[in-house]
Motif scaffolding. Structure first.
Motif, PDB file in Angstrom:
ATOM      1  N   ILE A 105       0.817  -1.214  -0.167  1.00 55.17           N
ATOM      2  CA  ILE A 105      -0.035  -0.163   0.100  1.00 55.17           C
ATOM      3  C   ILE A 105       0.866   1.156   0.031  1.00 55.17           C
ATOM      4  O   ILE A 105       0.767   2.334  -0.798  1.00 55.17           O
ATOM      5  CB  ILE A 105      -0.993  -0.079   1.239  1.00 55.17           C
ATOM      6  CG1 ILE A 105      -2.103  -1.322   0.830  1.00 55.17           C
ATOM      7  CG2 ILE A 105      -1.676   1.186   1.183  1.00 55.17           C
ATOM      8  CD1 ILE A 105      -2.716  -1.579   2.058  1.00 55.17           C
ATOM      9  N   GLU A 106       1.827   1.187   0.822  1.00 57.46           N
ATOM     10  CA  GLU A 106       2.869   2.309   0.872  1.00 57.46           C
ATOM     11  C   GLU A 106       3.357   2.551  -0.640  1.00 57.46           C
ATOM     12  O   GLU A 106       3.811   3.816  -0.728  1.00 57.46           O
ATOM     13  CB  GLU A 106       3.712   2.199   1.907  1.00 57.46           C
ATOM     14  CG  GLU A 106       3.224   2.202   3.290  1.00 57.46           C
ATOM     15  CD  GLU A 106       4.418   1.988   4.452  1.00 57.46           C
ATOM     16  OE1 GLU A 106       5.645   1.736   4.052  1.00 57.46           O
ATOM     17  OE2 GLU A 106       4.193   2.049   5.562  1.00 57.46           O
ATOM     18  N   ASN A 107       3.759   1.524  -1.225  1.00 58.07           N
ATOM     19  CA  ASN A 107       4.404   1.688  -2.658  1.00 58.07           C
ATOM     20  C   ASN A 107       3.104   1.975  -3.666  1.00 58.07           C
ATOM     21  O   ASN A 107       3.755   2.016  -4.899  1.00 58.07           O
ATOM     22  CB  ASN A 107       5.172   0.223  -2.937  1.00 58.07           C
ATOM     23  CG  ASN A 107       6.368   0.118  -2.094  1.00 58.07           C
ATOM     24  OD1 ASN A 107       6.850   0.984  -1.495  1.00 58.07           O
ATOM     25  ND2 ASN A 107       6.735  -1.138  -2.152  1.00 58.07           N
ATOM     26  N   GLY A 108       1.989   2.240  -3.108  1.00 53.80           N
ATOM     27  CA  GLY A 108       1.130   2.354  -4.295  1.00 53.80           C
ATOM     28  C   GLY A 108       0.392   1.255  -5.123  1.00 53.80           C
ATOM     29  O   GLY A 108      -0.441   1.475  -6.023  1.00 53.80           O
ATOM     30  N   GLN A 109       0.866  -0.022  -4.623  1.00 52.05           N
ATOM     31  CA  GLN A 109       0.509  -1.102  -5.423  1.00 52.05           C
ATOM     32  C   GLN A 109      -0.987  -1.732  -4.779  1.00 52.05           C
ATOM     33  O   GLN A 109      -0.806  -2.872  -4.055  1.00 52.05           O
ATOM     34  CB  GLN A 109       1.500  -2.210  -5.201  1.00 52.05           C
ATOM     35  CG  GLN A 109       2.843  -1.802  -5.982  1.00 52.05           C
ATOM     36  CD  GLN A 109       3.959  -2.703  -5.648  1.00 52.05           C
ATOM     37  OE1 GLN A 109       4.739  -2.773  -4.775  1.00 52.05           O
ATOM     38  NE2 GLN A 109       4.023  -3.959  -6.550  1.00 52.05           N
ATOM     39  N   ILE A 110      -2.016  -1.059  -4.850  1.00 53.45           N
ATOM     40  CA  ILE A 110      -3.133  -1.029  -4.244  1.00 53.45           C
ATOM     41  C   ILE A 110      -3.717  -2.687  -4.798  1.00 53.45           C
ATOM     42  O   ILE A 110      -4.342  -3.466  -3.706  1.00 53.45           O
ATOM     43  CB  ILE A 110      -4.426   0.074  -4.594  1.00 53.45           C
ATOM     44  CG1 ILE A 110      -3.479   1.332  -4.062  1.00 53.45           C
ATOM     45  CG2 ILE A 110      -5.603  -0.328  -3.830  1.00 53.45           C
ATOM     46  CD1 ILE A 110      -3.044   1.458  -2.611  1.00 53.45           C
ATOM     47  N   ASP A 111      -3.909  -2.716  -5.915  1.00 52.37           N
ATOM     48  CA  ASP A 111      -4.446  -4.003  -6.469  1.00 52.37           C
ATOM     49  C   ASP A 111      -3.806  -5.285  -5.901  1.00 52.37           C
ATOM     50  O   ASP A 111      -4.402  -6.166  -5.675  1.00 52.37           O
ATOM     51  CB  ASP A 111      -4.749  -3.696  -7.926  1.00 52.37           C
ATOM     52  CG  ASP A 111      -5.700  -2.923  -8.449  1.00 52.37           C
ATOM     53  OD1 ASP A 111      -6.598  -2.333  -7.567  1.00 52.37           O
ATOM     54  OD2 ASP A 111      -5.490  -2.532  -9.783  1.00 52.37           O
ATOM     55  N   THR A 112      -2.509  -4.948  -6.089  1.00 55.34           N
ATOM     56  CA  THR A 112      -1.620  -6.198  -5.426  1.00 55.34           C
ATOM     57  C   THR A 112      -1.932  -6.481  -4.295  1.00 55.34           C
ATOM     58  O   THR A 112      -1.860  -7.650  -3.710  1.00 55.34           O
ATOM     59  CB  THR A 112      -0.076  -5.933  -5.966  1.00 55.34           C
ATOM     60  OG1 THR A 112      -0.066  -5.616  -7.216  1.00 55.34           O
ATOM     61  CG2 THR A 112       0.527  -7.215  -5.454  1.00 55.34           C
ATOM     62  N   ALA A 113      -1.814  -5.655  -3.406  1.00 55.99           N
ATOM     63  CA  ALA A 113      -2.341  -5.535  -1.995  1.00 55.99           C
ATOM     64  C   ALA A 113      -3.699  -6.330  -1.598  1.00 55.99           C
ATOM     65  O   ALA A 113      -3.770  -7.348  -0.815  1.00 55.99           O
ATOM     66  CB  ALA A 113      -2.331  -4.399  -1.093  1.00 55.99           C
ATOM     67  N   LEU A 114      -4.655  -5.985  -2.279  1.00 59.38           N
ATOM     68  CA  LEU A 114      -6.130  -6.388  -2.166  1.00 59.38           C
ATOM     69  C   LEU A 114      -6.060  -7.865  -2.871  1.00 59.38           C
ATOM     70  O   LEU A 114      -6.773  -8.686  -2.135  1.00 59.38           O
ATOM     71  CB  LEU A 114      -6.929  -5.757  -2.939  1.00 59.38           C
ATOM     72  CG  LEU A 114      -7.468  -4.255  -2.239  1.00 59.38           C
ATOM     73  CD1 LEU A 114      -8.003  -3.481  -3.365  1.00 59.38           C
ATOM     74  CD2 LEU A 114      -8.052  -4.254  -1.173  1.00 59.38           C
ATOM     75  N   GLU A 115      -5.257  -8.313  -3.745  1.00 60.88           N
ATOM     76  CA  GLU A 115      -5.367  -9.758  -4.199  1.00 60.88           C
ATOM     77  C   GLU A 115      -4.543 -10.540  -3.303  1.00 60.88           C
ATOM     78  O   GLU A 115      -5.052 -11.766  -3.005  1.00 60.88           O
ATOM     79  CB  GLU A 115      -4.415  -9.632  -5.429  1.00 60.88           C
ATOM     80  CG  GLU A 115      -5.069  -9.192  -6.552  1.00 60.88           C
ATOM     81  CD  GLU A 115      -4.216  -9.079  -8.025  1.00 60.88           C
ATOM     82  OE1 GLU A 115      -3.076  -9.607  -7.793  1.00 60.88           O
ATOM     83  OE2 GLU A 115      -4.539  -8.479  -8.948  1.00 60.88           O
TER      84      GLU A 115
END
Length: 472
Positions: free
Chosen positions: A319-329
């Motif tokens: 999330i801090e890196n802006g990888q929102i979709d990857t975090a939710l996956e």
């Protein structure tokens, strides 16, 4: 005369008793707007309309209000892990073990505008073959008449079809000027029925082998959720599977369903009851015949009921890196249970908030606090969302709770100062800016907090302290 927030609370509670959805304090503004629209349609003042509805509890009018308030946004193949499990294991297992000719019964509860049941139908055709080797019956229910009208129309465009592959578009849709239209052989597998989940279930719901209810109960109170899960349990066939949204954990909520992992998806199974024994004339005991339809168990493994701390750390970094979709996956593929589960919920809420899904973010943050009332991060996130919505009293209330739980959190102090300032509480704002500056000075100046450098936050604190002191 504008209706006060306090005046709307009885109607909010009445709506929750009617359809289960408990509106967050922030959504009372939306409720006020809906009341004003319905009052105008009824040629009454909002105050008169509100008083009459709370007194009479007119279900027809409550339904009209619900239509204005419910969020029907969804997409095809929204929960990919569940659809993978359905295609690879659940449907083939049912087909292999159910008696010949017996329908596979699937229920999409809270189907909104139809993307989920049509996704299930497409998956059935892909997994079992076209034409199907046995009947597949998909019951699709929703409270909203307007959503069901769109579902029956079956024409989609825009973001909702973004997960469809080119092959699926070509095979299961017809291109029209209005968008992609569901093919008839997909439509014929789905039966749409208007239904309120708090009312008795349709007869067709009983004996369900696979039940989908995703991103519905997250908006319910815990008591309503527990009651609904008990009724879902009764509706499922023995061995039946319940598929919830990944943030809708049953940990510490309902324990009669067994968590299982199937192809990377985390689901809940209704285990059959222990065998009942019947005496015989010879003194031997024989198992009593089963009374309910039993679904075969798919190839699965029981889930260890603990969310690992590594998931929290990895998700936070994504999330801090802006990888929102990857975090939710990531969150969608882990069991949500144990002492780290509330933090994963709070992080999922942060990810959804960053993506603009504020209603879901609010619901997830509230559920995190129901599971752990001492979670600073959830209070902070609620405060930030309310601050973004310019609802300063609500923001201040939640940020003050976060500060009470953790007085050394620099972002809590900074955002509380911001809210005090915008609410014209000058003395309190100066105090918190100074507190935030003190805490930030303990961190490297180039460290990023919420994507902002510590040094910039410090300079912002000093700038506002100077301006506000000049105003006193």
């Amino acid at each position: 005369m504008t209706l006060s927030t306090e005046a709307l609370v009885p109607l909010r509670d009445l709506l929750a008793r009617y359809c289960g959805v408990l509106l967050d304090d922030a959504r009372l503004v939306t409720l006020r707007s809906a009341v004003e629209r319905r009052a105008a349609a009824a040629a009454r003042t909002p105050a008169r309309y509100l008083a009459d509805l709370v007194l009479d509890a007119d279900r027809t009018e409550l339904q009209q209000l619900a239509e204005l308030l419910l969020n029907h946004e969804t997409i095809f193949f929204r929960n990919r892990p569940h659809m993978d499990a359905l295609r690879k294991t659940l449907l083939p297992s049912l087909h292999a073990t159910l008696p010949p000719g017996m329908p596979i019964k699937i229920w999409s509860a809270g189907c909104a505008t139809g993307e989920e049941p049509y996704s299930i139908a497409i998956t059935a055709l892909e997994a079992l073959g076209d034409p199907l080797p046995r009947p597949v019956s998909i019951l699709a229910t929703d409270l909203s008449a307007s959503a069901l009208a769109k579902a029956r129309q079956g024409v989609y465009r825009g973001r909702t079809i973004s997960n469809l592959t080119p092959a699926q578009r070509a095979r299961f849709f017809t291109t029209t000027d209005a968008g992609l239209s569901i093919h008839e052989r997909v439509r014929q597998l789905v039966t749409f029925v208007q239904h309120n989940l708090l009312e008795p279930f349709p007869a067709a719901a009983y004996g369900t082998h696979i039940l989908f209810c995703q991103n519905v109960t997250i908006y319910f109170s815990l008591d309503t959720c527990r009651s609904l899960m008990a009724r879902f349990y009764d509706a499922l066939a023995d061995g039946g599977i319940l598929c919830l949204g990944f943030s809708e954990t049953l940990w510490n909520i309902f324990d009669r369903l067994t968590p299982v992992a199937v192809d990377g998806a985390f689901l809940y199974r209704k285990d059959p009851p222990p065998a009942r024994w019947m005496p015989t004339t010879t003194g031997q005991r024989l198992p009593a015949p089963a009374l309910r339809t039993r679904a075969p168990r798919p190839l699965e493994r029981k889930v260890t009921l603990f969310t690992e701390e590594a998931v929290v750390q990895e998700g936070r970094q994504l999330i801090e890196n802006g990888q929102i979709d990857t975090a939710l996956e990531l969150f969608a593929r882990v069991p949500l249970a144990g002492r780290h589960a509330p933090m994963v919920l709070a992080l999922a809420a942060q990810a959804h908030a960053n993506r603009g899904d504020l209603d879901l973010a609010l619901a997830e943050a509230r559920r995190a606090l129901e599971l752990n009332p001492l979670l600073t991060e959830a209070y902070l996130l609620l405060g930030l969302i309310y601050e973004r919505q310019q609802q300063m009293p609500l923001a201040i209330r939640h940020l003050e709770r976060a500060r009470y739980l953790n007085r050394d959190h620099p972002l809590v102090a900074f955002h509380l100062a911001e809210c005090y300032r915008q609410n014209r509480q000058i003395t309190e704002a100066i105090r918190e800016y100074r507190n935030a500056e003190r805490l930030l000075n303990n961190l490297p100046p180039d460290q990023l907090l919420e994507g902002v450098a510590v040094q910039w936050l410090i300079e912002s604190c000093r700038r506002w302290i100077g301006r506000l002191e000049g105003e006193r």
